[in-house]
Design a protein around this motif. Structure first.
Motif, short mmCIF file in Angstrom:
data_model
loop_
_atom_site.label_atom_id
_atom_site.label_comp_id
_atom_site.label_asym_id
_atom_site.label_seq_id
_atom_site.Cartn_x
_atom_site.Cartn_y
_atom_site.Cartn_z
N GLN A 1 0.82 -1.21 0.00
CA GLN A 1 0.00 0.00 0.00
C GLN A 1 0.86 1.26 0.00
N GLN B 33 -7.02 -1.16 10.11
CA GLN B 33 -7.18 -2.36 9.28
C GLN B 33 -6.69 -3.56 10.07
N LEU C 146 -11.69 -7.03 4.96
CA LEU C 146 -11.44 -7.71 3.70
C LEU C 146 -12.63 -8.51 3.20
N ILE D 124 -12.37 -3.42 1.72
CA ILE D 124 -11.21 -3.14 0.89
C ILE D 124 -10.58 -4.46 0.49
N ALA D 125 -9.94 -4.51 -0.64
CA ALA D 125 -9.23 -5.72 -1.07
C ALA D 125 -7.74 -5.57 -0.73
N ASN D 126 -7.02 -6.67 -0.77
CA ASN D 126 -5.56 -6.61 -0.79
C ASN D 126 -5.11 -6.57 -2.24
N GLY D 127 -3.96 -6.03 -2.47
CA GLY D 127 -3.43 -5.98 -3.82
C GLY D 127 -1.92 -5.99 -3.79
N ILE E 138 -3.28 -3.13 -6.95
CA ILE E 138 -2.78 -2.30 -5.86
C ILE E 138 -2.99 -0.82 -6.16
N VAL F 291 -6.43 -0.14 -4.94
CA VAL F 291 -6.44 -0.13 -3.48
C VAL F 291 -5.92 1.20 -2.96
N GLN G 20 -8.38 4.00 -3.46
CA GLN G 20 -9.45 3.93 -2.47
C GLN G 20 -8.98 4.45 -1.12
#
Length: 366
Positions: free
Chosen positions: A26, A117, A151, A172-175, A351, A354, A357
């Protein structure tokens, strides 16, 4: 924006690898998008982290009680976090039930409302220590946060249950960034397990899968990489009992930040764990161009199935072995998994999306 992320622990064995990998991914992308970013983390005194565009500040941890990560404390980190908050930085805490992140959250809460998070690490838990921490610390941190990031839907519901009071939860997603192997010698018949040797990660299922492959005559080398959290003696006993010393090798631990590099050397990555929320090593394997075999029991499984980016199984050694054998022998399947994985990183697991966002969340409210 000035953005500071806080994570529990950085160590030479990479034991707290998932949240560190997420934070670095991130922050690196946020830096690319023009933000001034910094990572604050507890530290074992030995690990080295280098991430492009990211200032890294590490603080030596103390052990308050002998209970894994929850017993760690980094008083210098809490003071630094308070200083950053007073200066007007956005604070993003990768929160766990430990004194490193919880004390940092308390310190910054006097000045700002942080983004939190939890990576599936803070869910309803009936154990006494978890109940006490939630009652006196965790719940208040969640309800005070400007936004709590989840997630999956299951994690979203769990966080609302743990919070003491109203809580703003956003999905939110991981990327990860696409990182095709460059200049690395891939070992096409190497089958890799890269995770903590904790019962939930199920390294013994990987070991039994390895025996099935060897017994079938497959010319493979199966390699285990990761810190021991209980299962290493069982693994070593299994290797000795079945005379697998040449075919099933424990390689030791991997420094923080080296997962993609190691994954890019393997022919297949196998993660047989259960109840994973959003396993970063799977995304890192996709980024490295290494086909993945994993289970249906994770928060990422529906996306992988939709993308046809991994071989999903029930996690039994027999099904794991079948999937690995297909990837090793069917070039069309292998190529398809790699191609679909790259496409997934450009869309579902982007990413860049992400970080965009996150920028919107950071700027949405004081």
């Amino acid at each position: 924006m000035r953005i500071v992320h806080i994570v529990t622990y950085v160590s030479v064995d990479g034991a707290f690898g998932g949240p560190i990998a997420v934070a670095l991914a991130q922050l690196t992308e946020l830096a690319r998008q023009g933000h001034d970013v910094e990572l604050l983390a507890g530290w074992d005194g030995q690990a080295v982290i280098d991430a492009e565009g990211v200032k890294v500040s590490l603080f030596k941890v103390r052990r308050i009680w002998p209970r894994g990560f929850s017993g760690l404390w980094a008083p210098g980190l809490a003071r630094a976090a308070s200083t950053r908050a007073r200066s007007g930085a956005v604070i993003h805490i990768h929160l766990a039930r430990d004194l490193v992140t919880l004390s940092a959250a308390r310190a910054v809460s006097r000045h700002v409302r942080p983004v939190v998070q939890t990576h599936g690490m803070v869910m309803p838990d009936g154990r006494l220590l978890a109940r006490l921490l939630d009652r006196f610390l965790t719940g208040a941190v969640l309800s005070h946060a400007r936004s709590v990031l989840a997630l999956t839907e299951r994690e979203q519901l769990g966080l609302k249950e743990v919070a003491r009071g109203p809580v703003v939860v956003e999905r939110i997603a991981n990327g990860v960034a696409l990182k095709p192997a460059s200049g690395l010698a891939r070992r096409p018949n190497e089958v890799l397990f890269l995770a903590r040797l904790h019962p939930r990660k199920r390294v013994m299922s990987f070991a039994r899968m390895s025996k099935i492959l060897v017994d079938s005559g497959a010319a493979v080398t199966c390699v285990v990489v990761g810190p021991d959290e209980g299962d290493l003696p069982l693994l070593r006993a299994f290797v000795k009992e079945h005379s697998l010393e040449e075919a099933l090798v424990y390689e030791g631990v991997l420094p923080t930040g080296q997962a993609v590099h190691r994954l890019a050397q393997a022919g297949v990555y196998v993660l047989p764990s259960t109840a994973e929320v959003f396993p970063m090593t799977v995304l890192e394997s996709l980024a490295s161009g290494t086909p993945v075999v994993t289970t249906n029991d994770s928060g990422i499984a529906p996306q992988l199935a939709s993308l046809k980016a991994a071989e999903l199984t029930d996690g039994t050694p027999e099904r794991l072995a079948d999937a690995v054998q297909r990837i090793l022998t069917e070039q069309e399947l292998r190529d398809s998994l790699v191609s679909n994985g790259y496409k997934g990183l450009a869309t579902t697991f982007s990413i860049k999306a992400v970080a965009t966002q996150l920028s919107a969340i950071y700027g949405s409210q004081p």
